[in-house]
Design a protein around this motif. Sequence first.
Motif, PDB file in Angstrom:
ATOM      1  N   ARG A   1       0.956  -1.126  -0.171  1.00  9.98           N
ATOM      2  CA  ARG A   1       0.121  -0.012   0.010  1.00  9.98           C
ATOM      3  C   ARG A   1       0.813   1.280  -0.013  1.00  9.98           C
ATOM      4  N   VAL A   2       1.872   1.324   0.912  1.00 14.46           N
ATOM      5  CA  VAL A   2       2.676   2.374   0.997  1.00 14.46           C
ATOM      6  C   VAL A   2       3.423   2.510  -0.393  1.00 14.46           C
ATOM      7  N   ARG A   3       3.953   1.465  -0.797  1.00 10.41           N
ATOM      8  CA  ARG A   3       4.779   1.342  -2.087  1.00 10.41           C
ATOM      9  C   ARG A   3       3.888   2.117  -2.947  1.00 10.41           C
ATOM     10  N   GLY A 485      14.954   5.591   3.687  1.00  5.49           N
ATOM     11  CA  GLY A 485      13.806   6.531   4.060  1.00  5.49           C
ATOM     12  C   GLY A 485      12.632   6.009   4.658  1.00  5.49           C
ATOM     13  N   PHE A 486      12.775   4.616   5.395  1.00  6.88           N
ATOM     14  CA  PHE A 486      11.415   4.351   5.684  1.00  6.88           C
ATOM     15  C   PHE A 486      11.469   4.073   7.201  1.00  6.88           C
ATOM     16  N   VAL A 487      10.402   3.930   7.771  1.00  2.16           N
ATOM     17  CA  VAL A 487      10.471   3.602   9.253  1.00  2.16           C
ATOM     18  C   VAL A 487       9.097   2.619   9.491  1.00  2.16           C
ATOM     19  N   LYS A 488       9.269   1.674  10.500  1.00  7.98           N
ATOM     20  CA  LYS A 488       7.883   1.130  10.873  1.00  7.98           C
ATOM     21  C   LYS A 488       7.361   2.106  11.918  1.00  7.98           C
ATOM     22  N   VAL A 504       6.250   3.367   6.688  1.00  7.80           N
ATOM     23  CA  VAL A 504       5.985   4.746   6.197  1.00  7.80           C
ATOM     24  C   VAL A 504       7.026   5.605   5.921  1.00  7.80           C
ATOM     25  N   PRO A 505       6.943   6.299   4.970  1.00  9.02           N
ATOM     26  CA  PRO A 505       8.285   7.168   4.835  1.00  9.02           C
ATOM     27  C   PRO A 505       8.483   8.148   6.228  1.00  9.02           C
TER      28      PRO A 505
END
Length: 828
Positions: A1-3, A485-488, A504-505
């Motif tokens: 989804r984020v992608r 540049g991503f984090v959970k 998410v970014p």
Amino acid sequence: RVRRTYEVAVEDEQATKPSDAEVQRDKTEVKSRYQPDVVLKKSRYNTNNEPHNNNPPRYKASQSDQKFILQQEYIDNKGFMDIQRKKELLQGNKVKVKDDKRSRQQIWEEKQLRNAVVGSNIDEIKVENSDRYEYVFDTEATIAFTSDQEDELPEEGETLSTEDARLLEELERERSRLLSIQETRKLLPVYQYREPLLKAIRDNQVLIIVGETGSGKTTQLPQYLIEDGYTAGGKYQIGVTQPRRVAATSVATRVSDEMEVILGQEVGYSIRFEDKTTSGKTLLKYMTDGMLLREFLTDRNLTKYSCIMIDEAHERTLATDILLGLIKDILPKRKDLKLLISSATMNSKRFSEFFNDCPIFTVPGRRFPVDIHYTLQPEANYIQAAITTIFQIHTTQKLPGDILVFLTGQEEIESMRENLEEISQKLGSRIKQLLITPIYANLPQEQQSNIFQKTPKDCRKIVLATNIAETSLTIDGIKYVIDPGFVKENSYVPSSNITQLLTVPCSKASVDQRAGRAGRVGPGKCFRLFTKWSYNNELEMMPKPEIVRTNLSHTILLLLSLGVKDLLNFPFLDKPSIPSFTKSLENLYILGALNNKGDITKLGEMMCEFPCEPEFGKVLYSSAIDERCNGTLSECLTIVSMLHETMSLFIGKKKEALSSIMSEVESDHLFYLEIYNQWKGVGYSRTWCQDHKIQFKTLLRVKNIRNQLFNCCKKLGLIDKDKEALESRSNDKEKNSRITKCFISGFATNVAKLGPTGYRTTGKSTGGLSISIHPSSIVFQNYKEKAMKPYKAILYQQLMLTSKEYIRDCIPVPEESWLTEMMPHVFK
Ligand code: ADP
Ligand code: MG
């Protein structure tokens, strides 16, 4: 989804057509900078079945290699520094391990450790014969980066003027001269500000301290406070909170080493289920923010502390936010209590405003310039892009200079580690050695300290980290940062009552902080695996505080039991939304923790006593008290304890352990119970764990958790009640169904029901979310292998929203009537 959103953004970017001048500039940039490079590709040439290389490359155990192992020896089997041993080793009185006397266990452990730490660093590596591909350098498939700087990225080697090089060399020499820890302490930026800092603390009850990561806030300030007499010769303690367990333990270890005391004595730590302090002796206690929060339950005014330091406050975890509110409340009553809030540069103002404009003390940090590079195009697969970038750096940039890669979690880190090890084995002697060291919360403690090992000569350390390395831990020697540049992040939607862990970014503040990690020891470089456009247009300024994106039930229960009645007027830095409040109250009501007037019940108070989530407290309560399912306390205690440690339970696949332990079991819960009982049955044996591919240390932790929960049950009188229930029941046939019912009483909101399209969660307002059972679950395996008829309902412990909505750790509910029997107000 984020992608997907990410890709949409890409189209947007293309839509805003760059000017011709920009295009021209980009083109020259592509050509001029970053030509290098290496990319690993299947060779187009070597396609016959012959093995490419008949002489497998050999690694010699280098001297640095031995040094590395030697250092391991003074880490004791709990992962702590064994100071006595270390001293002996350093003085040359080496403790010899006689080879022939080593137990199977020792040999196995050493092997595990070596496998885990330096996969590529074994004496001999065989290239598999069946492998017909060769890894080659390909200049076309490299990732192109653009730079923030106007001028071009200088080629390595030309980077420094001779004067700079001389200065750096001098600096290096200087550094190695000042070896002793005490002298290292004096080199930290805060040292110069010791006196003014102590004065500011004397003059103010609350002080915000801002400083570059690595300047010494966490390790030094508390020591200054002790030196300045704040512990009054042992009368008071100094408490330092950390948002993360790993940070609390690792920093405490470091500080005890600096103070030359044994960890757990003068300096200790306290994390959930593990208290490494000595009452009456410990002066300085590092702890997770959640632990200090729990201390309010027994000591509303924190009377044993003279000084509290809320560290990493900028992270804005839920517990930190609540702590700030609670402490603000007691400050007028405890005039002698000092509160220090340490934060990275971001949002320090907010804290000051919150505490009536208290002063902000800024420790000027030293930071070397960091060149920022962006990708020209968004990278569809940031893992692959990161791997490529690692080798680009490794093959083109001189040593020393370690690389720090920010990933989102354990799975990503472990899979990248395997990937890197495989590739570097294949490349063999064509590249210099890589030392790959992961760090994440669930990593066994004995491996966590590996990130701090000095990198051996002629070797490059690659640290694969979650955002724990963003500010909480400082790793020396990092020169390159790779940042996808991503984090959970948790994200809670009150209307569906579901918490998702989403990738998410990151925010701008976070990626800037990450980049800064490259500039601590010298000029560094940061490679961002996203575009500059994305940085400027897509990223949020600040990360969202946890309190506005999480389920508040537990916190609200805690506040209520602390006597905070007026929740809406509690001093929150950021107020949660009303729906979030209402949903939490509703959840607590369902659990029976609140009555219909919103007051906390006796059961609610009891649930708070447990050092675990209230839902688990409810399960244990039911298993002893509730007539419909009691007489199961012992089993539930084991299962609940096991559920806390499932992440690091198995060596290898859960399935393998399953087949070696028992043939048939209907749920994950009962499987965990069986593991523990069998282990107990053989006297908690180490060998048994080895034989069944189970982590011995994890089971030891489970045993410890079980003990603590047992003691808590005892205190609450549950043990006696359970005994009575057991005596009155003659047969044991129904035991498993009673266990299931206990879990229904605690986790009624975690039930998925079978419908025409498969399982759906039972959210009232949303009509449920379609979910799948995770392949690691016993229930999944039973369905698949035994073609069992699906159960009507399933209770789960975890819902993970990743590529698919998965539930983990499941227990089937064979009779739907059990749901209404146990929780009529939810399932009517
Ligand atoms: P801050 O809290 O300001 O970010 P710290 O007090 O955590 O800084 O770290 C200060 C210095 O102590 C770091 O630069 C690092 O060199 C050293 N250090 C901290 N923790 C460890 C550790 N576990 N092992 C080795 N060195 C450490
Ligand atoms: Mg710190």
